[in-house]
Structures are given as structure tokens and as C-alpha cells.
Motif scaffolding. Structure first.
Motif, PDB file in Angstrom:
ATOM      1  N   SER A  16      -7.433  13.120   6.540  1.00 38.28           N
ATOM      2  CA  SER A  16      -6.797  12.855   5.242  1.00 38.28           C
ATOM      3  C   SER A  16      -6.840  14.097   4.369  1.00 38.28           C
ATOM      4  CB  SER A  16      -7.519  11.716   4.523  1.00 38.28           C
ATOM      5  OG  SER A  16      -7.485  10.560   5.299  1.00 38.28           O
ATOM      6  N   ALA A  41      -3.446   6.696   9.264  1.00 30.58           N
ATOM      7  CA  ALA A  41      -4.651   6.328  10.014  1.00 30.58           C
ATOM      8  C   ALA A  41      -5.637   5.594   9.116  1.00 30.58           C
ATOM      9  CB  ALA A  41      -5.297   7.569  10.600  1.00 30.58           C
ATOM     10  N   GLY A  43      -7.095   6.577   6.252  1.00 27.31           N
ATOM     11  CA  GLY A  43      -8.138   7.378   5.591  1.00 27.31           C
ATOM     12  C   GLY A  43      -8.243   7.065   4.098  1.00 27.31           C
ATOM     13  N   ASP A  59       3.165   0.755   5.678  1.00 23.83           N
ATOM     14  CA  ASP A  59       3.582   1.870   6.524  1.00 23.83           C
ATOM     15  C   ASP A  59       4.816   1.422   7.284  1.00 23.83           C
ATOM     16  OD1 ASP A  59       3.739   4.051   8.583  1.00 23.83           O
ATOM     17  OD2 ASP A  59       1.846   4.630   7.663  1.00 23.83           O
ATOM     18  N   ARG A  60       5.800   2.332   7.391  1.00 27.39           N
ATOM     19  CA  ARG A  60       7.029   1.965   8.096  1.00 27.39           C
ATOM     20  C   ARG A  60       6.852   2.058   9.609  1.00 27.39           C
ATOM     21  NH1 ARG A  60      11.130   6.563   6.025  1.00 27.39           N
ATOM     22  NH2 ARG A  60      12.607   5.223   7.053  1.00 27.39           N
ATOM     23  N   PHE A  89       7.763   2.039   1.663  1.00 26.31           N
ATOM     24  CA  PHE A  89       7.183   1.869   0.328  1.00 26.31           C
ATOM     25  C   PHE A  89       8.254   1.679  -0.748  1.00 26.31           C
ATOM     26  CE2 PHE A  89       6.542   6.619   1.044  1.00 26.31           C
ATOM     27  CZ  PHE A  89       7.582   7.055   0.225  1.00 26.31           C
ATOM     28  N   ASP A 107       1.071   9.372   0.236  1.00 25.09           N
ATOM     29  CA  ASP A 107       0.664  10.614   0.909  1.00 25.09           C
ATOM     30  C   ASP A 107       1.825  10.907   1.855  1.00 25.09           C
ATOM     31  OD1 ASP A 107      -0.736  12.647   2.171  1.00 25.09           O
ATOM     32  OD2 ASP A 107      -1.996  11.294   3.342  1.00 25.09           O
ATOM     33  N   GLN A 114       1.874  11.303  14.494  1.00 24.71           N
ATOM     34  CA  GLN A 114       3.326  11.354  14.715  1.00 24.71           C
ATOM     35  C   GLN A 114       3.745  12.752  15.181  1.00 24.71           C
ATOM     36  OE1 GLN A 114       4.258   9.995  10.759  1.00 24.71           O
ATOM     37  NE2 GLN A 114       4.727   7.915  11.445  1.00 24.71           N
ATOM     38  N   GLU A 224      13.734   7.696  -0.153  1.00 19.60           N
ATOM     39  CA  GLU A 224      12.551   6.820  -0.140  1.00 19.60           C
ATOM     40  C   GLU A 224      11.598   7.184  -1.278  1.00 19.60           C
ATOM     41  OE1 GLU A 224      10.805   4.251   1.559  1.00 19.60           O
ATOM     42  OE2 GLU A 224      12.888   3.812   1.940  1.00 19.60           O
TER      43      GLU A 224
HETATM   44  C1  LIG Z   1       0.560  11.731   5.963  1.00 18.37           C
HETATM   45  S1  LIG Z   1       0.471  10.154   6.698  1.00 18.37           S
HETATM   46  C2  LIG Z   1      -0.663   9.267   5.684  1.00 18.37           C
HETATM   47  C3  LIG Z   1      -2.094   9.458   6.066  1.00 18.37           C
HETATM   48  C4  LIG Z   1      -3.071   8.590   5.324  1.00 18.37           C
HETATM   49  N1  LIG Z   1      -3.112   8.877   3.901  1.00 18.37           N
HETATM   50  C5  LIG Z   1      -4.471   8.724   5.897  1.00 18.37           C
HETATM   51  O1  LIG Z   1      -5.382   9.146   5.159  1.00 18.37           O
HETATM   52  O2  LIG Z   1      -4.657   8.408   7.071  1.00 18.37           O
HETATM   53  C6  LIG Z   1       1.988   9.450   6.226  1.00 18.37           C
HETATM   54  C7  LIG Z   1       2.236   8.040   6.736  1.00 18.37           C
HETATM   55  O3  LIG Z   1       3.197   7.478   5.862  1.00 18.37           O
HETATM   56  C8  LIG Z   1       4.151   6.791   6.602  1.00 18.37           C
HETATM   57  N2  LIG Z   1       5.384   6.829   5.798  1.00 18.37           N
HETATM   58  C9  LIG Z   1       6.134   7.906   5.505  1.00 18.37           C
HETATM   59  N3  LIG Z   1       7.166   7.554   4.730  1.00 18.37           N
HETATM   60  C10 LIG Z   1       7.048   6.222   4.504  1.00 18.37           C
HETATM   61  C11 LIG Z   1       7.781   5.267   3.753  1.00 18.37           C
HETATM   62  N4  LIG Z   1       8.881   5.625   3.086  1.00 18.37           N
HETATM   63  N5  LIG Z   1       7.342   3.996   3.711  1.00 18.37           N
HETATM   64  C12 LIG Z   1       6.214   3.621   4.391  1.00 18.37           C
HETATM   65  N6  LIG Z   1       5.493   4.473   5.144  1.00 18.37           N
HETATM   66  C13 LIG Z   1       5.897   5.761   5.192  1.00 18.37           C
HETATM   67  C14 LIG Z   1       4.252   7.491   7.926  1.00 18.37           C
HETATM   68  O4  LIG Z   1       4.706   6.608   8.916  1.00 18.37           O
HETATM   69  C15 LIG Z   1       2.807   7.944   8.125  1.00 18.37           C
HETATM   70  O5  LIG Z   1       2.099   7.006   8.888  1.00 18.37           O
END
Ligand SMILES: C[S@@+](CC[C@H](N)C(=O)[O-])C[C@H]1O[C@@H](n2cnc3c(N)ncnc32)[C@H](O)[C@@H]1O
Length: 324
Positions: A16, A41, A43, A59-60, A89, A107, A114, A224
């Protein structure tokens, strides 16, 4: 076993970013409800749950369910403080009432899982299908590069990838696909590299910017983000906190402008949130006027945090600005 052990056991190499700073900005505690719009994940979710707050995560990407299971087992099943909704979101308001939560965090971008899994098609370093979808639906990167007209393809590479040779790359792509459509990441990366005349000792791979542009387009990431910010404005209670972590200037500009407008710093308006009459009371108050960047310690252990920035604000008692 620590949270990190649990995450690693579940195959989560994602570290994270700006975690302590996000938790501090949200300032959540027992009885609060926080939306983690980008579960990944988990975090952030685990750190927020550790403050005693409840988390409604989005999460999508359906594949993140594997990281939710251990959290549900330790928190959700016992006291119902956690649930994961598989959706974007931008759709938060379809699940939550207006002014019903104490915090929202986003985030942005892709997770390490991915990026690192070749089968997801995000990487120009590993061969995989040219997919790039975070979710399970919608057009793939292959659909875009094989079907868009040359002008639109160049626009995507230029605007979302900030690639100055976008027209040359688009023309190479269109010529090549007439012989054989693109299906694999490395094939596309090689054509982009040829269009740019090889690597010429460049620090970053020549396909970096084009892959970023395609990924943003495939997932409609900027749309988004705009819609997600408007949704956060609606669901936050007065005094509720918004904390958004961005990874490139296109994202940061959207967050910065949205918050500056809503905090009464600049005149506003965007596609999702038309400007309203002059003198509308600010719907947000900035926690700090400058973005927060990772410190040296974090950068030493997680180079992927390099370009990250946190912006945070507190929801005021004023009505929402957006008609949406
Ligand atoms: C950078 S990671 C987040 C990590 C998380 N904060 C952690 O600490 O584990 C971004 C995540 O956001 C999801 N994501 C990205 N855009 C999104 C959206 N518009 N709506 C929902 N989920 C989204 C991705 O699928 C990904 O799993």
C-alpha cells in the motif's frame, strides 16, 4: 500472523502507498463508516478497520475477492464491520444514502497484482493477451488498437499517454493491423518501439506512455475519477473526510481542480459537475493546500510509490455542488 503475512499468503505483492498518511487524513475511529473505493489487496481496508471503524469496500476487479476472504473471516463474520462490493466507485451512490459515511478513500490506478500478472495484459515487459481491463466487462485494449480509427487512436495516446509521437505510433499500428490484428502485449510493444526508432538508451521503455494511454481509455479511468469525486461529495456527512491518492498528473489535476473549486479557491465546472451560481458555499475544506508525497523511507522500500500524491479534504455542511 501479521496482515502482511496474510496478504502475501494470498498472493498479494501489492504494498500500500501512503498508507499512514491516508489513515491520518481519514482520522476514523470506532463507530465511523469509511468507504474504501479501491480495495485492491485490502491494505487500506485493514488499516482503517484497525482504527475501529467499519469499511464498505468497492473494487471493479472480481479477482480481489481472494483478499477479502481473510478480512471477512477476522472482522466481517464476527461483528459485521466489513463488506466488499464488486462494482466501480462511480456507482457508490447506488449503494449508499446521501450524507451517510464518515470517510471516502480512493487509491487510483492498477494494483501490483494487475500489473504483474501477464494474463491481465497491462505489461509491456511480459507477454500476455492484449486485455488491460480491470473489471470483467467492456472493450479490451486489443479491441481499441484493432478497431479505432487512426485519429482517435492517436488522440488516446496523446491525451491519456502524454505521448508526443502519438500520430506516428498510430500510423504504425494501423499499417500493421491491416496485415494481422494485434492480440498480444509484446507484439504491440515491439511495433511501438519500432515507430519510435528503438530504445536509444531511453530510461523508460518506449511503450510506457502508449500503454498508459490505452489502459486509461480501456477503463475510462478519468471519467470514473470525476464521477467518483462527485459521488463522494454526496455520500460524505458534514465533517466526513475524503483522501485520494493519484499516480500521474492527469489524475492529480482532476482531484486538485475538483477540491480547489469546491473549497472556493477557483471558479469551477466539469462534465460531471456543471458550475453553479456564484457564491455557492464551499462543500469541502482542504486539509492541506499542497499534495502530500511519500517520504524517503517509503520510497526506499517501495519504488512504485514514486509518483504518488495524496490530496485530502473535509466535507462541510454546505449542499452538494453537483446536480448529478
Ligand atoms: C492501487 S490498487 C489499490 C490498493 C489498495 N489501496 C491496497 O492497499 O491494497 C487499485 C485498485 O482499485 C481498483 N479500481 C481502479 N479503478 C476502480 C474503479 N473505478 N472502481 C472500483 N475499483 C477500481 C483496481 O481494480 C485495483 O484493485
Amino acid at each position: 500472523m501479521t496482515d502482511l503475512d496474510t496478504a502475501q499468503e494470498a498472493g498479494a505483492p501489492h504494498v500500500s502507498v501512503l498508507l499512514d498518511e491516508v489513515v491520518a487524513a481519514l482520522a476514523s475511529g470506532p463507530g465511523d463508516v469509511v468507504v474504501d473505493g479501491t480495495f485492491g489487496a485490502g491494505g487500506y481496508t485493514r488499516a482503517i478497520l484497525a482504527t475501529g471503524a467499519s469499511v464498505i469496500a468497492f473494487d471493479r476487479d472480481p479477482s480481489v475477492a481472494r483478499f477479502a476472504a481473510p478480512i471477512s473471516a477476522s472482522f466481517g463474520a464476527t461483528d459485521g464491520r466489513f463488506r466488499l462490493i464488486q462494482d466501480r466507485f462511480s456507482q457508490i451512490t447506488a449503494y449508499l444514502e446521501d450524507a451517510s459515511v464518515d470517510g471516502v478513500t480512493l487509491d487510483l490506478g492498477v494494483s501490483s497484482m494487475q500489473l504483474d500478472e501477464a494474463e491481465r495484459g497491462f505489461s509491456f515487459m511480459r507477454d500476455g493477451p492484449l486485455d488491460m481491463r480491470m473489471g470483467a466487462d467492456g472493450p479490451t485494449a486489443a479491441d481499441l488498437v484493432n478497431e479505432l480509427d487512426q485519429v482517435e487512436l492517436a488522440r488516446i495516446l496523446y491525451v491519456y499517454g502524454e505521448e508526443h509521437a502519438s500520430r506516428r505510433i498510430a500510423s504504425f499500428i494501423v499499417k500493421r493491423r491491416a496485415e494481422r490484428p494485434f492480440t498480444r502485449t509484446l507484439d504491440l510493444a515491439a511495433v511501438i518501439e519500432r515507430a519510435l526508432g528503438g530504445r536509444k538508451g531511453a530510461k523508460v521503455h518506449p511503450a510506457t506512455r502508449s500503454f498508459q494511454g490505452l489502459r486509461i481509455a480501456v477503463n475510462a479511468e478519468l471519467e470514473e475519477l470525476e464521477a467518483g469525486l462527485v459521488a463522494a461529495e454526496r455520500v460524505l456527512k458534514p465533517g466526513g473526510r475524503l483522501a485520494v491518492v493519484t499516480f500521474h498528473s492527469l489524475e492529480d489535476r482532476i482531484v486538485k481542480n475538483f477540491l480547489a473549486e469546491r473549497a472556493g479557491r477557483t471558479p469551477g465546472g466539469s462534465r460531471h459537475a456543471p458550475p453553479i451560481e456564484a457564491g455557492a458555499p464551499p462543500s469541502f475544506q482542504l486539509i492541506s493546500s499542497k499534495a502530500i508525497a511519500p517520504g524517503e523511507v517509503e520510497l526506499a522500500v517501495n519504488p512504485r510509490a514514486r509518483s504518488s500524491k495524496l490530496r485530502a479534504a473535509v466535507r462541510t455542511t454546505a449542499p452538494v455542488w453537483s446536480a448529478a
